[in-house]
Write a protein that holds these residues in place. Structure first.
Motif, PDB file in Angstrom:
ATOM      1  N   THR A 124       0.947  -1.215  -0.206  1.00 51.48           N
ATOM      2  CA  THR A 124       0.028  -0.089   0.086  1.00 51.48           C
ATOM      3  C   THR A 124       0.927   1.345   0.010  1.00 51.48           C
ATOM      4  O   THR A 124       1.494   1.340   0.883  1.00 51.48           O
ATOM      5  N   LEU A 125       0.762   1.986  -1.108  1.00 52.24           N
ATOM      6  CA  LEU A 125       1.772   2.998  -1.232  1.00 52.24           C
ATOM      7  C   LEU A 125       1.229   4.386  -1.569  1.00 52.24           C
ATOM      8  O   LEU A 125       0.257   4.450  -2.117  1.00 52.24           O
ATOM      9  N   PHE A 126       1.794   5.292  -0.709  1.00 54.37           N
ATOM     10  CA  PHE A 126       1.172   6.851  -0.711  1.00 54.37           C
ATOM     11  C   PHE A 126       2.387   7.789  -1.158  1.00 54.37           C
ATOM     12  O   PHE A 126       3.416   7.557  -0.839  1.00 54.37           O
ATOM     13  N   GLY A 127       1.934   8.562  -2.101  1.00 50.57           N
ATOM     14  CA  GLY A 127       2.768   9.776  -2.605  1.00 50.57           C
ATOM     15  C   GLY A 127       4.052   8.932  -3.143  1.00 50.57           C
ATOM     16  O   GLY A 127       5.228   9.565  -2.949  1.00 50.57           O
ATOM     17  N   THR A 128       4.056   7.920  -3.979  1.00 50.18           N
ATOM     18  CA  THR A 128       5.153   7.160  -4.511  1.00 50.18           C
ATOM     19  C   THR A 128       5.098   7.264  -5.982  1.00 50.18           C
ATOM     20  O   THR A 128       4.131   7.132  -6.713  1.00 50.18           O
ATOM     21  N   ALA A 129       6.459   7.374  -6.471  1.00 42.81           N
ATOM     22  CA  ALA A 129       6.336   7.258  -7.929  1.00 42.81           C
ATOM     23  C   ALA A 129       7.546   6.224  -8.206  1.00 42.81           C
ATOM     24  O   ALA A 129       8.215   5.703  -7.509  1.00 42.81           O
ATOM     25  N   SER A 130       7.791   5.861  -9.780  1.00 42.02           N
ATOM     26  CA  SER A 130       8.587   4.912 -10.019  1.00 42.02           C
ATOM     27  C   SER A 130       9.946   5.345 -10.301  1.00 42.02           C
ATOM     28  O   SER A 130      10.997   4.573 -10.456  1.00 42.02           O
ATOM     29  N   ARG A 131      10.202   6.930 -10.331  1.00 37.22           N
ATOM     30  CA  ARG A 131      11.349   7.410 -10.748  1.00 37.22           C
ATOM     31  C   ARG A 131      11.830   8.283  -9.431  1.00 37.22           C
ATOM     32  O   ARG A 131      10.939   9.169  -9.256  1.00 37.22           O
ATOM     33  N   GLY A 132      13.125   8.470  -9.081  1.00 37.37           N
ATOM     34  CA  GLY A 132      13.629   9.466  -8.326  1.00 37.37           C
ATOM     35  C   GLY A 132      13.292  10.784  -8.517  1.00 37.37           C
ATOM     36  O   GLY A 132      12.999  11.454  -7.818  1.00 37.37           O
ATOM     37  N   GLU A 133      13.208  10.975  -9.910  1.00 38.65           N
ATOM     38  CA  GLU A 133      13.115  12.469 -10.376  1.00 38.65           C
ATOM     39  C   GLU A 133      12.036  12.909 -10.210  1.00 38.65           C
ATOM     40  O   GLU A 133      11.732  14.244 -10.301  1.00 38.65           O
ATOM     41  N   ALA A 134      10.859  12.055  -9.974  1.00 37.63           N
ATOM     42  CA  ALA A 134       9.704  12.676  -9.584  1.00 37.63           C
ATOM     43  C   ALA A 134       9.170  13.253  -8.288  1.00 37.63           C
ATOM     44  O   ALA A 134       8.440  13.770  -7.804  1.00 37.63           O
ATOM     45  N   PHE A 135      10.232  12.832  -7.383  1.00 41.05           N
ATOM     46  CA  PHE A 135      10.282  13.157  -6.010  1.00 41.05           C
ATOM     47  C   PHE A 135      10.750  14.636  -5.701  1.00 41.05           C
ATOM     48  O   PHE A 135      11.870  14.811  -6.099  1.00 41.05           O
ATOM     49  N   ASP A 136      10.053  15.579  -4.994  1.00 41.19           N
ATOM     50  CA  ASP A 136      10.749  16.850  -4.850  1.00 41.19           C
ATOM     51  C   ASP A 136      10.343  16.899  -3.234  1.00 41.19           C
ATOM     52  O   ASP A 136       9.229  17.731  -2.736  1.00 41.19           O
ATOM     53  N   LEU A 137      11.139  16.291  -2.200  1.00 44.07           N
ATOM     54  CA  LEU A 137      10.924  16.291  -1.059  1.00 44.07           C
ATOM     55  C   LEU A 137      11.375  17.242  -0.097  1.00 44.07           C
ATOM     56  O   LEU A 137      11.310  17.412   1.077  1.00 44.07           O
ATOM     57  N   GLU A 138      12.418  18.148  -0.699  1.00 47.24           N
ATOM     58  CA  GLU A 138      13.058  19.076   0.169  1.00 47.24           C
ATOM     59  C   GLU A 138      12.252  20.319   0.736  1.00 47.24           C
ATOM     60  O   GLU A 138      12.484  20.502   2.048  1.00 47.24           O
ATOM     61  N   PRO A 139      11.070  20.722   0.203  1.00 48.82           N
ATOM     62  CA  PRO A 139      10.298  21.454   1.265  1.00 48.82           C
ATOM     63  C   PRO A 139       9.753  20.781   2.283  1.00 48.82           C
ATOM     64  O   PRO A 139       9.163  21.647   3.172  1.00 48.82           O
ATOM     65  N   LEU A 140       9.684  19.450   2.244  1.00 46.21           N
ATOM     66  CA  LEU A 140       8.969  18.838   3.858  1.00 46.21           C
ATOM     67  C   LEU A 140       9.871  18.898   4.955  1.00 46.21           C
ATOM     68  O   LEU A 140       9.562  18.735   6.087  1.00 46.21           O
ATOM     69  N   PHE A 141      11.479  19.199   4.332  1.00 47.03           N
ATOM     70  CA  PHE A 141      12.281  18.933   5.455  1.00 47.03           C
ATOM     71  C   PHE A 141      12.290  20.417   6.526  1.00 47.03           C
ATOM     72  O   PHE A 141      12.233  21.653   5.751  1.00 47.03           O
ATOM     73  N   ALA A 142      12.568  20.301   7.608  1.00 43.97           N
ATOM     74  CA  ALA A 142      12.870  21.376   8.335  1.00 43.97           C
ATOM     75  C   ALA A 142      13.614  20.990   9.880  1.00 43.97           C
ATOM     76  O   ALA A 142      13.394  19.720  10.057  1.00 43.97           O
TER      77      ALA A 142
END
Length: 253
Positions: free
Chosen positions: A106-124
């Protein structure tokens, strides 16, 4: 590595939650509480997060999958239903291909390629409460944040206590740099449900749809208006659907 387990154990089905990069096990609290009864539920902190150690990075998916296997072995779990988000979803996908320990995904907010992820804004930084609150608004919809300010305040408390620092976060997201599952998705034959928030700003819903299409037994659903952490925004709906999905697989057997 730190993990927490609850539920029946024994012959009960085991659900193991794999968190998003940088987020502590708190992020699955709504699911853990609801599912640790009919099932055994295990939540763990990725290496580099919270109560787990932070060995020098960068990390790769193979290492994170090996960590997952170590948690399963320590719990005495032979096979598990994996629930993952973002990086956690990528780890779960890789585990489904590389091990024989995965029953369903069961996958949430997942893609098959790393380039689709833009996770920087979630970090603090965990010691900057204002930044934690601001970055949280990139993972949750504006509507949710406005309607549930007290919940958001509580999440900030948990993030301050359990999220990764910059070193741990960078080591984790490095695992996505060369991630490309398109060539081997056909090898992931476990039943898989891919769920995306319709307002996900970190991983496009279209990437989730493409992932589901590439999986032999994949299905896609969108939660309208929800952000990347849609399992928090729509926890009751998500919990019911996880239970229904697992029951359907059991009935098919």
């Amino acid at each position: 590595m730190y993990y927490d387990r609850a539920g029946e154990g024994g012959d009960a089905e085991s659900i193991v939650f794999v968190p998003e990069a940088g987020l502590g096990g708190w992020s699955w609290g709504w699911q853990h509480a609801a599912l640790a009864g009919p099932h055994e539920a295990v939540v763990w902190d990725l290496r580099g997060t919270g109560r787990s150690d932070t060995p020098p990075g960068p990390y790769d998916l193979e290492t994170l999958v090996a960590d997952l296997e170590a948690v399963l072995a320590d719990c005495g779990i032979r096979k598990a239903h994996l629930v993952g988000c973002g990086l956690g979803g990528a780890v779960a996908l890789r585990a489904a291909r590389d091990t024989n320990r995965v029953e369903t995904l069961t996958l949430f907010g997942t893609a098959s390629r790393g380039e689709a992820f833009d996770l920087e804004p979630l970090f603090a930084p965990p010691d900057d409460r204002a930044a934690l609150r601001d970055s949280l608004e990139t993972g949750l919809s504006e509507e949710f944040c406005e309607a549930q300010p007290e919940v958001c305040d509580g999440i900030v408390d948990w993030r301050a206590d359990g999220d990764a620092d910059r070193e741990g976060w960078k080591a984790q997201v490095a695992a996505l740099e060369d991630f490309d599952a398109n060539d081997w998705l056909v090898e992931v034959t476990q039943p898989t449900r891919v769920t995306h928030g319709g307002a996900d700003e970190l991983v496009p819903p279209a990437a989730g749809q493409a992932l589901a299409r590439g999986l032999p037994r994949g299905e896609f659903e969108e939660l309208e208006g929800a952000g990347h952490l849609c399992f928090i925004e729509h926890s009751r709906t998500v919990n019911d659907r996880i239970l229904g999905f697992l029951e359907a697989q059991t009935d098919d057997e």
